[in-house]
Design a protein around this motif. Sequence first.
Motif, mmCIF file in Angstrom:
data_model
loop_
_atom_site.group_PDB
_atom_site.id
_atom_site.type_symbol
_atom_site.label_atom_id
_atom_site.label_comp_id
_atom_site.label_asym_id
_atom_site.label_seq_id
_atom_site.Cartn_x
_atom_site.Cartn_y
_atom_site.Cartn_z
ATOM 1 N N GLY A 62 -16.709 4.790 32.159
ATOM 2 C CA GLY A 62 -17.853 4.195 31.474
ATOM 3 C C GLY A 62 -17.560 3.626 30.104
ATOM 4 O O GLY A 62 -18.362 2.868 29.560
ATOM 5 N N LEU A 63 -16.407 3.972 29.530
ATOM 6 C CA LEU A 63 -16.053 3.465 28.200
ATOM 7 C C LEU A 63 -15.578 2.022 28.291
ATOM 8 O O LEU A 63 -14.842 1.651 29.208
ATOM 9 C CB LEU A 63 -14.948 4.320 27.583
ATOM 10 N N VAL A 64 -16.004 1.197 27.348
ATOM 11 C CA VAL A 64 -15.570 -0.195 27.261
ATOM 12 C C VAL A 64 -14.678 -0.354 26.031
ATOM 13 O O VAL A 64 -15.092 -0.010 24.923
ATOM 14 C CB VAL A 64 -16.765 -1.152 27.152
ATOM 15 N N PRO A 84 -23.965 1.905 24.115
ATOM 16 C CA PRO A 84 -23.436 2.764 23.058
ATOM 17 C C PRO A 84 -22.005 3.248 23.243
ATOM 18 O O PRO A 84 -21.378 3.712 22.291
ATOM 19 C CB PRO A 84 -24.399 3.962 23.093
ATOM 20 N N PHE A 85 -21.475 3.136 24.460
ATOM 21 C CA PHE A 85 -20.219 3.806 24.772
ATOM 22 C C PHE A 85 -19.066 2.799 24.778
ATOM 23 O O PHE A 85 -18.639 2.328 25.830
ATOM 24 C CB PHE A 85 -20.352 4.498 26.128
ATOM 25 N N TYR A 86 -18.589 2.445 23.593
ATOM 26 C CA TYR A 86 -17.495 1.484 23.487
ATOM 27 C C TYR A 86 -16.612 1.812 22.291
ATOM 28 O O TYR A 86 -17.027 2.513 21.356
ATOM 29 C CB TYR A 86 -18.031 0.057 23.354
ATOM 30 N N GLU A 87 -15.401 1.349 22.347
ATOM 31 C CA GLU A 87 -14.474 1.428 21.228
ATOM 32 C C GLU A 87 -14.043 0.018 20.874
ATOM 33 O O GLU A 87 -14.085 -0.894 21.717
ATOM 34 C CB GLU A 87 -13.248 2.273 21.585
ATOM 35 N N VAL A 88 -13.647 -0.196 19.628
ATOM 36 C CA VAL A 88 -13.237 -1.519 19.168
ATOM 37 C C VAL A 88 -11.806 -1.434 18.655
ATOM 38 O O VAL A 88 -11.486 -0.593 17.798
ATOM 39 C CB VAL A 88 -14.156 -2.042 18.046
#
Length: 446
Positions: A72-74, A100-104
């Motif tokens: 589920g993480l983007v 809400p579930f992402y990293e940059v």
Amino acid sequence: MDIALIVFWLFAGVSILYVVHFGLYLVGANFYDVWQQRRKSTRRGVRLPGADEPECAATATGGRSGPAEVPGLVSVVIAAHNEEAVIVRTLDSLRRSTYPFYEVLVADDASTDRTGQLVSEYRADHPEMDLHLVRMPENVGKGGALNAALRQHARGQFVMTLDADSIVEPDAISNALSYFDDPCVAGVAANVQILDEPTALGILQRFEHMIGYRSKKLYSMLNCEFVVGGVASTYRMSVLRKVDFYDTDTLTEDIGLSAKITNLGNRRFRMIYGADVVAKTEGVLTFRALAKQRYRWKYGSIQNLIKYRGLVLNPSRRYTGTLTYYRMPMALLSEFTLLVSPLALSYAVYWSMATQTAGLVIGAYVTITAYTLLTVWMDENLTRRERARLSLYAPTAYFLFYVMDLIQLTAALRCIANAQGLFKRPEINTWKSPERAGSVEVASGA
């Protein structure tokens, strides 16, 4: 006289080809819009791979190992080289995301300005944001920088890539993920729009993007898309690992990646266009910069067409007939028509004046203007004010596109002059970011 007839029929042939394609684009876009409405009404969320789906892209395995994927993480990966004028704006747009579930991951490719410093300061100011800076010690090119971030740091089940001047709409990530309900979807192309610039050059680029991206609706319906740009494109990480991420031997690493995935077989690894995955990007600021940009795009596109020429007329059941017998041949043919269309059009204007018969030119003008107006009126992402303003500009589209044809022709001739690099490609292509305006601000949110 024979030469005159040949040129006349060239013009007529190109015009008929364009009219047929405009008609196909209109019909295909209408089917796509109906499909979108039905898809949204039955949306269930992201469907994970299952044992009962062995033939789909979701089950792709292989490739080099890396950080363990988080379901589920983007992973949003931004390639940046001297982007101090716009990088904060891009990060601001991501903070407004409804998903809400992402990293940059910012892949700083040896910037010599304050890009890295600004990212570090942004991370300190917004500790709630899962933001990481990946520095390249030397300029390895956009594809190389993205690969370093993806291979060593990305943990997402899905990957979205951005240019450093991009602005993504708040629902862009969640909308992109919804297309992966279909386990055979390997990648999603975003609806990339040009940030509004009140100049002839800005209007030209905006019309061109609107018309070009509308054609992707047809290609999605026919399952023959193989060109996915780098702005807000989204992929399954498992598929990226299978193809070993980006190649760095062409000038358009983004097209190279989508073509490489398509080469696996587009029945199993499908590319699709997401009209509701909206991202905005800056257009170039000068005609000189436009000429450089289009030369780079055309050179890289031809490199990839040559690299994956085996897709043309390929009878393998891994591919759809619409890809190998229509989309790929048309991509090659369009490069040829580009070479002859300005010459044919110029002669048509001369012939019309000499014979005092303006039917050909008027017909072409009416066709282009009408199609531009239809594209504007049917764009689901425009406000009423934008639609009215662009409608007023539509009568100029024919002349603006003629200017673009000349720029594209110049780019094609430069490609021919440097043909050796089309076949014998360098291993690494470094890059230099264009001049940025950075004049549009994004609300940073809470």
